[in-house]
Design a protein around this motif. Structure first.
Motif, PDB file in Angstrom:
ATOM      1  N   GLU A  25       0.812  -1.215   0.000  1.00  0.00           N
ATOM      2  CA  GLU A  25       0.000   0.000   0.000  1.00  0.00           C
ATOM      3  C   GLU A  25       0.847   1.267   0.000  1.00  0.00           C
ATOM      4  N   LEU A  26       2.146   1.148   0.279  1.00  0.00           N
ATOM      5  CA  LEU A  26       3.040   2.307   0.253  1.00  0.00           C
ATOM      6  C   LEU A  26       3.678   2.518  -1.118  1.00  0.00           C
ATOM      7  N   ALA A  27       3.573   1.534  -1.992  1.00  0.00           N
ATOM      8  CA  ALA A  27       4.324   1.551  -3.247  1.00  0.00           C
ATOM      9  C   ALA A  27       3.980   2.755  -4.120  1.00  0.00           C
ATOM     10  N   LEU A  28       2.699   3.021  -4.307  1.00  0.00           N
ATOM     11  CA  LEU A  28       2.301   4.093  -5.213  1.00  0.00           C
ATOM     12  C   LEU A  28       2.659   5.467  -4.660  1.00  0.00           C
ATOM     13  N   ASP A  29       2.446   5.666  -3.353  1.00  0.00           N
ATOM     14  CA  ASP A  29       2.805   6.949  -2.754  1.00  0.00           C
ATOM     15  C   ASP A  29       4.317   7.179  -2.853  1.00  0.00           C
ATOM     16  N   LEU A  30       5.094   6.131  -2.658  1.00  0.00           N
ATOM     17  CA  LEU A  30       6.549   6.245  -2.768  1.00  0.00           C
ATOM     18  C   LEU A  30       6.957   6.595  -4.191  1.00  0.00           C
ATOM     19  N   ALA A  31       6.388   5.897  -5.148  1.00  0.00           N
ATOM     20  CA  ALA A  31       6.734   6.169  -6.546  1.00  0.00           C
ATOM     21  C   ALA A  31       6.337   7.586  -6.945  1.00  0.00           C
ATOM     22  N   ARG A  32       5.181   8.034  -6.488  1.00  0.00           N
ATOM     23  CA  ARG A  32       4.738   9.401  -6.809  1.00  0.00           C
ATOM     24  C   ARG A  32       5.647  10.440  -6.158  1.00  0.00           C
ATOM     25  N   ALA A  33       6.092  10.175  -4.938  1.00  0.00           N
ATOM     26  CA  ALA A  33       6.986  11.107  -4.256  1.00  0.00           C
ATOM     27  C   ALA A  33       8.297  11.250  -5.017  1.00  0.00           C
ATOM     28  N   LEU A  34       8.820  10.148  -5.508  1.00  0.00           N
ATOM     29  CA  LEU A  34      10.061  10.193  -6.285  1.00  0.00           C
ATOM     30  C   LEU A  34       9.842  10.888  -7.621  1.00  0.00           C
ATOM     31  N   ILE A 198      11.110  12.591   0.986  1.00  0.00           N
ATOM     32  CA  ILE A 198      11.644  11.764  -0.091  1.00  0.00           C
ATOM     33  C   ILE A 198      11.683  12.561  -1.394  1.00  0.00           C
ATOM     34  N   THR A 199      10.620  13.320  -1.662  1.00  0.00           N
ATOM     35  CA  THR A 199      10.628  14.191  -2.842  1.00  0.00           C
ATOM     36  C   THR A 199      11.793  15.163  -2.788  1.00  0.00           C
ATOM     37  N   GLN A 200      12.055  15.711  -1.606  1.00  0.00           N
ATOM     38  CA  GLN A 200      13.152  16.661  -1.451  1.00  0.00           C
ATOM     39  C   GLN A 200      14.499  15.997  -1.691  1.00  0.00           C
ATOM     40  N   LEU A 201      14.694  14.790  -1.178  1.00  0.00           N
ATOM     41  CA  LEU A 201      15.958  14.072  -1.396  1.00  0.00           C
ATOM     42  C   LEU A 201      16.180  13.806  -2.884  1.00  0.00           C
ATOM     43  N   ALA A 202      15.120  13.424  -3.582  1.00  0.00           N
ATOM     44  CA  ALA A 202      15.245  13.186  -5.018  1.00  0.00           C
ATOM     45  C   ALA A 202      15.577  14.474  -5.759  1.00  0.00           C
ATOM     46  N   ALA A 203      14.904  15.551  -5.405  1.00  0.00           N
ATOM     47  CA  ALA A 203      15.150  16.837  -6.064  1.00  0.00           C
ATOM     48  C   ALA A 203      16.568  17.334  -5.773  1.00  0.00           C
ATOM     49  N   GLU A 204      17.047  17.114  -4.561  1.00  0.00           N
ATOM     50  CA  GLU A 204      18.403  17.547  -4.206  1.00  0.00           C
ATOM     51  C   GLU A 204      19.452  16.777  -5.014  1.00  0.00           C
ATOM     52  N   ALA A 205      19.216  15.488  -5.216  1.00  0.00           N
ATOM     53  CA  ALA A 205      20.151  14.699  -6.017  1.00  0.00           C
ATOM     54  C   ALA A 205      20.198  15.209  -7.450  1.00  0.00           C
ATOM     55  N   ARG A 206      19.051  15.517  -8.000  1.00  0.00           N
ATOM     56  CA  ARG A 206      19.002  16.038  -9.364  1.00  0.00           C
ATOM     57  C   ARG A 206      19.647  17.422  -9.445  1.00  0.00           C
ATOM     58  N   ALA A 207      19.458  18.237  -8.410  1.00  0.00           N
ATOM     59  CA  ALA A 207      20.067  19.564  -8.407  1.00  0.00           C
ATOM     60  C   ALA A 207      21.587  19.474  -8.319  1.00  0.00           C
ATOM     61  N   LEU A 208      22.089  18.550  -7.524  1.00  0.00           N
ATOM     62  CA  LEU A 208      23.538  18.342  -7.446  1.00  0.00           C
ATOM     63  C   LEU A 208      24.092  17.962  -8.809  1.00  0.00           C
ATOM     64  N   ALA A 209      23.431  17.032  -9.462  1.00  0.00           N
ATOM     65  CA  ALA A 209      23.891  16.603 -10.785  1.00  0.00           C
ATOM     66  C   ALA A 209      23.816  17.734 -11.793  1.00  0.00           C
ATOM     67  N   ALA A 210      22.765  18.541 -11.694  1.00  0.00           N
ATOM     68  CA  ALA A 210      22.616  19.663 -12.625  1.00  0.00           C
ATOM     69  C   ALA A 210      23.743  20.685 -12.434  1.00  0.00           C
ATOM     70  N   SER A 211      24.163  20.875 -11.191  1.00  0.00           N
ATOM     71  CA  SER A 211      25.276  21.798 -10.932  1.00  0.00           C
ATOM     72  C   SER A 211      26.564  21.292 -11.565  1.00  0.00           C
ATOM     73  N   LEU A 212      26.726  19.991 -11.584  1.00  0.00           N
ATOM     74  CA  LEU A 212      27.905  19.397 -12.221  1.00  0.00           C
ATOM     75  C   LEU A 212      27.851  19.576 -13.721  1.00  0.00           C
ATOM     76  N   GLU A 213      26.693  19.324 -14.313  1.00  0.00           N
ATOM     77  CA  GLU A 213      26.550  19.440 -15.760  1.00  0.00           C
ATOM     78  C   GLU A 213      26.755  20.888 -16.214  1.00  0.00           C
ATOM     79  N   ALA A 214      26.441  21.851 -15.332  1.00  0.00           N
ATOM     80  CA  ALA A 214      26.549  23.259 -15.697  1.00  0.00           C
ATOM     81  C   ALA A 214      27.991  23.777 -15.659  1.00  0.00           C
ATOM     82  N   GLN A 215      28.890  23.001 -15.052  1.00  0.00           N
ATOM     83  CA  GLN A 215      30.284  23.440 -14.965  1.00  0.00           C
ATOM     84  C   GLN A 215      30.938  23.385 -16.336  1.00  0.00           C
TER      85      GLN A 215
END
Length: 216
Positions: A25-34, A198-215
């Motif tokens: 029952e947690l699967a869909l909420d987890l996937a949506r958060a990510l 969890i949404t924030q952790l995912a967004a932070e990971a993407r933001a870190l990667a985006a900062s690398l790509e922008a260098q």
């Protein structure tokens, strides 16, 4: 057109969350958060009794996501994963029997390797997208750097020890397509239903990667 593992890893960059789902029952909420955090590729590990049911639910309700089955260590798991709707398969290691099972199930396959000999064995069977497992920080970064010369054209997804703290050390390497990890959906936050975190952790990971790509 058949999906390839290389395409899966390109879409997964920077991170493919490794999900251990105890309660369906947690699967869909987890996937949506990510998904809300910008993640579009998930790996559901077959470490729990309800993992295949969880995978099937995500595939049915969120068809826009790419969902694979992980921790496949027995040949029969490949067809079970395919029947549940898995779009790719991931193993912690590599054997010829597992490779044949992946081929029989017609699943793009990401086998795990750790040594040059294991990379060579995977190459002999036609695999050029590989999982480095376990990836334990600085020593694994050094290993991947050493792999770049002899293993031209091989792309790796390090998993098992990747965190927000060492994420960029891996993503800076030209032979790293993406990383896998549990830190974006840790079990304590899943149990607490802390979807915003969890949404924030995912967004932070993407933001870190985006900062690398922008260098430059």
């Amino acid at each position: 057109m058949k999906l390839t593992m290389d395409e899966v890893l390109r879409q997964a960059r920077p991170v493919m969350p490794v999900l251990v789902i105890e309660e369906i029952e947690l699967a869909l909420d987890l996937a949506r958060a990510l998904q809300d955090g910008g993640i579009t590729v998930l790996e559901v590990t077959l470490r729990t009794p309800r993992a295949l049911d969880a995978l099937a639910a995500i595939r049915r309700e969120l068809p826009q996501l790419l969902v694979g089955a992980g921790t496949l260590i027995h040949t029969e798991q490949f067809q079970e994963a395919r029947d549940a709707g898995a779009q790719f398969a991931v193993s912690p290691g590599f054997t010829e029997r597992l490779a044949l099972a992946a081929e029989d199930a017609a699943l793009p396959y990401l086998p795990g390797v750790m040594t040059p000999s294991e990379v060579l064995l995977a190459l002999e069977h036609g695999y050029r997208s590989l999982k480095l497992f376990p990836a334990d920080g600085a020593s694994s970064v050094k290993m991947l750097k050493s792999f770049k010369g002899p293993f031209t054209g091989i792309r790796f997804c390090p998993t098992g020890g990747v965190t927000a703290d060492n994420l960029l050390s891996f993503l800076r390497l030209p032979n790293v397509a993406c990383v896998g990890g549990t830190w974006v959906a840790p079990s304590n936050l899943v149990r607490a239903r802390a979807w915003d975190q969890i949404t924030q952790l995912a967004a932070e990971a993407r933001a870190l990667a985006a900062s690398l790509e922008a260098q430059p």
